[in-house]
Design an enzyme around this catalytic site. Structure first.
Site, PDB file in Angstrom:
ATOM      1  N   THR B 146       0.686  -1.423   0.076  1.00  0.00           N
ATOM      2  CA  THR B 146      -0.133   0.092   0.269  1.00  0.00           C
ATOM      3  C   THR B 146       0.954   1.029  -0.184  1.00  0.00           C
ATOM      4  OG1 THR B 146       0.426  -0.206   2.258  1.00  0.00           O
ATOM      5  CG2 THR B 146      -1.944  -1.299   0.779  1.00  0.00           C
ATOM      6  N   LYS B 168       3.792  -7.314   4.196  1.00  0.00           N
ATOM      7  CA  LYS B 168       2.959  -5.654   4.010  1.00  0.00           C
ATOM      8  C   LYS B 168       3.021  -4.996   4.853  1.00  0.00           C
ATOM      9  CE  LYS B 168      -0.135  -3.099   3.484  1.00  0.00           C
ATOM     10  NZ  LYS B 168      -0.565  -2.283   4.422  1.00  0.00           N
ATOM     11  N   THR B 179      -0.449  -3.131  11.029  1.00  0.00           N
ATOM     12  CA  THR B 179      -1.577  -3.568   9.833  1.00  0.00           C
ATOM     13  C   THR B 179      -0.384  -4.092   8.997  1.00  0.00           C
ATOM     14  OG1 THR B 179      -2.542  -1.224  10.145  1.00  0.00           O
ATOM     15  CG2 THR B 179      -2.236  -2.210   7.710  1.00  0.00           C
ATOM     16  N   GLU B 259       6.289   4.885   7.732  1.00  0.00           N
ATOM     17  CA  GLU B 259       5.473   6.513   6.755  1.00  0.00           C
ATOM     18  C   GLU B 259       6.274   6.698   7.636  1.00  0.00           C
ATOM     19  OE1 GLU B 259       1.628   6.193   7.363  1.00  0.00           O
ATOM     20  OE2 GLU B 259       1.027   4.762   5.743  1.00  0.00           O
ATOM     21  N   ASN B 378      -0.174  10.920   6.287  1.00  0.00           N
ATOM     22  CA  ASN B 378      -1.518  10.170   7.458  1.00  0.00           C
ATOM     23  C   ASN B 378      -3.026  12.106   7.158  1.00  0.00           C
ATOM     24  OD1 ASN B 378      -1.260   7.684   7.954  1.00  0.00           O
ATOM     25  ND2 ASN B 378       0.351   9.035   8.465  1.00  0.00           N
ATOM     26  N   SER B 383      -5.622   7.097   4.023  1.00  0.00           N
ATOM     27  CA  SER B 383      -5.747   5.942   3.786  1.00  0.00           C
ATOM     28  C   SER B 383      -5.892   5.100   5.519  1.00  0.00           C
ATOM     29  CB  SER B 383      -4.053   5.969   4.105  1.00  0.00           C
ATOM     30  OG  SER B 383      -3.562   6.596   5.430  1.00  0.00           O
TER      31      SER B 383
END
EC number: 2.3.1.35
Lengths: 383, 383
Positions: B146, B168, B179, B259, B378, B383
């Site tokens: 993602t 992932k 996640t 991220e 974010n 997302s």
């Protein structure tokens, strides 16, 4: 008017040189009586700063005559020397005020892990005592600021008596109290037990429900002093309500001035099985970094609300959850609800309503968004 | 080599059009036998996505033949229609593979609260099946990305048998699994019970100790499939160790690609009374936003470590705590230790050692710093 709105109090705020930038950094609040009743609530962090340990000790008898507060250094994680410094601060105030050190509470705020410059602080206590005034409340409120952009005061006046106060706090705001120093005063004639009861109820419903960044301070201190100078003893309910109103006002000001924040988020949890469930869910939502980022981006990302609710132990069924953002029910029965494009998030205050469909209890938690400014303010220098 | 490193597996990764940007978004992994044993670990979030609910159900008998994975949509909080869509996905895979839908696990990742475009997904399953290959592991790993910037695979080869896998995950990484979607395969001849035991131990010590941002996903899925094609049954200890090694490798890759992160923070909690205490303290440090900002700013702010430890219920005395940052003991006995200027924080990996001085247990938690890039990533889009 701050802590001197109520009769029977004097206060001062001065620049003692603790802060390197020369801003005011030392406040003194004195109860001139006739009563000296007091109550306090402190951080639930197990790592407690020296002034917290000291003030808890001197409050054991339910009496206080003075409070010394300093910004520019938390005096936390400073070992035996730190505690001796707090003790010396109380002794100095006692000496200049002609009272005992056991009547003096001390509160500090600033960087953790640094000893205070006592060569500046002790003369500062003398200088502050020389400036004590019935109009000194504002200056005291200014002297306790750290990263606060504004000073915070609140007053409620009732039939012949008053509750007033001041607060500081802009980061490390989380349950178990926020990084805050708060001094409340009243001229009502209330004993220590009445003060304690009113203060505990008020903090549980106000400061304890503010969660700016999930971080709990080592120095949180909320004090309530009663002078009895108004000669009025209000009904306990009425008094407690006034204290809560002042705390509510100050707590809202803390959220409104939180470091780097661009949004104040009011999280209402409704239809919970218990109040504890409502608070647990509210805090979980308040602390979800992904949601805090989404609110910053004015994105009504209800999926992040549900994923936060799902981490709690509260009573609910996933397919019965409803979530509204600014009044638009974007999630119904755990799934897609009204059109998210209907949500208007342009204003600073954002309301998230989480309906647990599990009972009749509710709670409100206040939080802030997560912003690049918050990151900058807390990474670019030590605080 | 990913999921096709072990013998007895084929895989494919294609662009089905679920993602609007045309990137690969659908992966298929098939166990060609002779054995079809499988085990799985799923999110502990109580709000579970439809594919999680489905896969838990089909795994109840300890057997799986195929896994369909999609990026571009989490199929979480999508109500009865979402579950029907997952079911239809499994039915389609079963149809093209000539097996039963009860042998097909489904895993999805992406935005919460959106129905998947089934008109693209179902033809995509057919297209993926047509591309199944013993060399398809890499493509499958790419198709589940993602916000990942790189695809993640790991392989351990032992004496005649292999454990490999893909993962992932780049945000919403927190205990109770990150996640993440992870598929591990082995050609060792291990039954469902042996797989389950090895997988639970491995995830508890690896994926469950990764905490990028404190946020727990609705879709976490870790599957382990055994084909038995190597015809070797390793000792359970040896097998469990290989599974753990692969999980450790993948977990470290997840943290390294989180991220917006600029630092990978290894939090070692030592001399704890219990392992649970060590994990609780490690997670509390990992989730402290102020500390995460400080690490981003290369500021060895040990006061924020202590204030995080102080919020836990672990056994310790505040004046016995020691903290090292990159090996420099900046906090000793709860107070100032070695010179903080000795701490070199220029590199991406930062180690925080928290010594609770309360026992002999320890744990390692991995976290990331908090950056303006994280906020941007974010808040700027859903997302």
């Amino acid at each position: 008017m701050s802590v001197t709105a109520a009769k029977g109090f004097t206060a001062a705020g001065i620049a003692a040189g603790i802060k390197q930038n020369g801003n005011p950094d030392l406040a003194l609040v004195v109860n001139t009586g006739p009563r000296r009743a007091a109550a306090g609530v402190f951080t639930s962090n197990r790592v407690k700063a020296a002034p917290v340990l000291w003030s808890q000790q001197v409050l054991a008898d339910g009496e206080l005559t003075a409070v010394v507060l300093n910004s520019g250094g938390a005096n936390a994680c400073t070992g035996p020397q730190g505690f001796q410094d707090t003790h010396a601060t109380a002794e100095k105030a006692a000496e200049v005020l002609g009272i005992g050190a056991g009547e003096v509470a001390v509160a500090s705020t600033g960087l953790i892990g640094l000893l205070l410059p006592m060569d500046k602080l002790l003369p500062g206590v003398e200088a502050a005592a020389a400036e004590l005034s019935e109009h000194g409340g504002e200056k005291a409120a200014i002297a306790i600021k750290t990263t606060d952009t504004v000073h915070k005061t609140a007053v409620v006046t009732k039939d012949g008596w008053t509750v007033g106060g001041m607060a500081k706090g802009a980061g490390m705001l989380a349950p178990g109290l926020a990084t805050m120093l708060v001094v409340l005063t009243t001229d009502a004639d209330v004993d220590a037990k009445g003060l304690d009861s009113a203060l505990r109820t008020a903090t549980r419903l106000t400061f304890d429900r503010v969660d700016s960044d999930g971080c709990m301070s080592t120095n949180d201190t909320v004090l309530l002093l009663a002078s009895g100078a108004a000669g009025v003893t209000p009904a306990q309910d009425e008094f407690a309500e006034a204290v809560r109103t002042v705390c509510d006002d100050l707590a809202r000001q803390l959220i409104g001035d939180a470091e780097g924040a661009s949004k104040d988020i009011r999280i209402e949890v409704i239809n919970a099985a218990t109040e504890d469930d409502a608070v647990e869910v509210g805090r979980s939502i308040a602390r979800n970094n992904l949601l805090k980022c989404a609110i910053h981006g004015e994105d009504p990302n209800w999926g992040r609300v549900l994923s936060a609710i799902g981490t709690t132990s509260a009573a609910f069924e996933p397919d019965e959850l409803n979530v509204a953002i600014n009044g638009v029910w974007v999630c119904k029965n755990g799934s897609v609800g009204e059109d998210r494009d209907l949500v208007d998030m342009r204003y600073r205050e954002v309301t998230i309503t989480a309906d647990l469909a599990a009972g009749t209890e509710s709670a409100v938690i206040w939080a802030n968004d997560l912003t690049a400014d918050y990151v900058h303010e807390n990474s670019a220098y030590s605080s």
